[in-house]
Design a protein around this motif. Sequence first.
Motif, PDB file in Angstrom:
ATOM      1  N   GLU A  46      34.802   7.987  36.921  1.00 35.24           N
ATOM      2  CA  GLU A  46      34.821   6.672  37.577  1.00 35.24           C
ATOM      3  C   GLU A  46      36.163   5.946  37.388  1.00 35.24           C
ATOM      4  OE1 GLU A  46      32.600   7.764  35.362  1.00 35.24           O
ATOM      5  OE2 GLU A  46      31.988   6.216  33.927  1.00 35.24           O
ATOM      6  N   ASP A  47      36.966   6.413  36.437  1.00 32.32           N
ATOM      7  CA  ASP A  47      38.274   5.783  36.232  1.00 32.32           C
ATOM      8  C   ASP A  47      39.385   6.442  37.053  1.00 32.32           C
ATOM      9  OD1 ASP A  47      37.181   3.982  34.435  1.00 32.32           O
ATOM     10  OD2 ASP A  47      37.436   5.383  32.751  1.00 32.32           O
ATOM     11  N   THR A  97      44.859   8.246  41.199  1.00 30.99           N
ATOM     12  CA  THR A  97      43.603   7.693  41.705  1.00 30.99           C
ATOM     13  C   THR A  97      43.238   8.468  42.966  1.00 30.99           C
ATOM     14  OG1 THR A  97      44.267   5.506  40.934  1.00 30.99           O
ATOM     15  CG2 THR A  97      42.389   5.605  42.432  1.00 30.99           C
ATOM     16  N   LYS A 143      37.479   9.172  32.472  1.00 31.49           N
ATOM     17  CA  LYS A 143      36.214   9.534  33.104  1.00 31.49           C
ATOM     18  C   LYS A 143      36.354   9.549  34.621  1.00 31.49           C
ATOM     19  CE  LYS A 143      33.374   7.586  29.459  1.00 31.49           C
ATOM     20  NZ  LYS A 143      32.768   6.303  29.059  1.00 31.49           N
ATOM     21  N   ALA A 188      37.648   6.573  43.352  1.00 35.53           N
ATOM     22  CA  ALA A 188      36.999   5.451  44.039  1.00 35.53           C
ATOM     23  C   ALA A 188      36.306   6.032  45.253  1.00 35.53           C
ATOM     24  CB  ALA A 188      38.031   4.415  44.452  1.00 35.53           C
ATOM     25  N   ASP A 198      32.708  15.411  43.578  1.00 36.19           N
ATOM     26  CA  ASP A 198      32.910  14.860  42.235  1.00 36.19           C
ATOM     27  C   ASP A 198      33.551  15.904  41.317  1.00 36.19           C
ATOM     28  OD1 ASP A 198      31.730  12.573  43.111  1.00 36.19           O
ATOM     29  OD2 ASP A 198      29.903  12.744  41.911  1.00 36.19           O
TER      30      ASP A 198
END
Lengths: 297, 297
Positions: free
Chosen positions: B291-292, A144, B289, B295, A125
């Motif tokens: 989470e954005d 992403t 953030k 994945a 993370d």
Amino acid sequence: MALISTLTPVFVAILCVVVAFILKTKRRSESPSAQKSSGGVGKRTEDRPWVDEDLQDDTEITGPENEENDWAETGTEDLPHIPYTPCRYPEEEMLERSKHFYALLNKRRSVRFISPEPVPREVIDNVIRAAGTAPSGAHTEPWTFVVVADDETKHKIREIVEQEEEINYKQRMGDKWVHDLRRLRTNWVKDYLDMAPYLILVFKQTYGIMPDGKKKTHYYNEISVSISCGLLLAALQNVGLVTVTSTPLNCGPQLRVLLRRPANEKLLMLLPVGYAATDATVPDLTRKKLEDIMAFV
Amino acid sequence: MALISTLTPVFVAILCVVVAFILKTKRRSESPSAQKSSGGVGKRTEDRPWVDEDLQDDTEITGPENEENDWAETGTEDLPHIPYTPCRYPEEEMLERSKHFYALLNKRRSVRFISPEPVPREVIDNVIRAAGTAPSGAHTEPWTFVVVADDETKHKIREIVEQEEEINYKQRMGDKWVHDLRRLRTNWVKDYLDMAPYLILVFKQTYGIMPDGKKKTHYYNEISVSISCGLLLAALQNVGLVTVTSTPLNCGPQLRVLLRRPANEKLLMLLPVGYAATDATVPDLTRKKLEDIMAFV
């Protein structure tokens, strides 16, 4: 006039041929842009549909003719400005820090031998968070990071990547069959895609969707995401994890579908991440010297 | 038949128009590939020659059809392998390191207000060394960092960049004249190009010259150099220096000539580097953030 009259059928025939030729030429020259404007996805699903799809993103090539060059201002003009006072070190400390950071990064190598040992999720993370601090054109943050820990998905990814590699290699075999035999297996079989505790698939978002539903090109998306990958590599090195930078060009769309990413995302890099295997080896290569990569004016 | 005969001149006219159209279409569609195959350099030196030159590098688009995807192996197959045992930290330390590195990078901002105070040259050497540790396709290390400290050269660079910006802005003015007035001056005038003690101009080497004089395409050169820029940004942040990422697309060739770089090098980024000015401000923006941008599978 009589001659012209007799030649009329000939003219008609020539006209037909010419019109057919125009239509053919036009269709051929139109198709890349048509695919482009449609987002380039889901159009060519027949016969080996994946091969060229990644090639349709010419964001960097057409270039932002009327865009600003300065990433800091673009897209942020209407935001209020706030004071910024970054950390400042005494000269000596600065020099020490620069040496240590270089020493850290200089130990980094691309590693294909990755241990299956588990790695704390929170570390992953944090390295992704670090990657997400990269600058981006118009502050679009067009990245992403898909982190794959699931064994079954990792194996599917491996199958897709190896299948494409096999095609690559078999095509290449035509040229220099025998010489490549030795290399073939080493390169084509990618155990580490099963072994690594995490695969990080980095997608670039080639365009965004505006509130009114229109597409907005993300200029410099590939450069931005690559910079972000640079930060990711530094962050991984900083915690003692290894990876190997790979750009699975032809498998991008298949992997995108497998991972259920939207059509505006294109795979840029695939990074298997973990501890180095205890018997890991790397090619004995050197880096260019400072004077070979820097010019001082 | 009589009707066809009277229509003959009409057919002839249509045929002429159609042939003219074909010729026009053909010439247009041929020109880019013609430029491409000629190496794309030094061909179009008349009337505003700089604008499109950068666009001719389609390395990333045509893609390495027959190249390996795995950067670690490509180009290093014949090197012996040596054991690699990277630094490994206990889990707790690893987590701490990942937090600290993220905190460090998260404080980075693109800064346009740069102090003219001198910065030790050795620090600059070390951040460039750090950037040079990036991975690259086939280990080509396709980057050149031109560090400009000379005031006169910095000013010339500023003139070239501002001139191109002015053209950009004036073209844009056609669309939304009044609204842009406020933004215009802020963006177009780039004091920092004079002020910053160093300008780092990052060039990508789009091809190399082989011993036999032939050109060798550097696949993934733009991605490789962008990753290297990511490391550079991290290295600068680590020593408390600031920069702003800019991609002066149209001035690349002019700057290349000014800095006497060879034809295979294309400007990718221009980074003014120094301490932040005491009154530096930045747009009050936030980052996405975790989470954005991530994945998890």
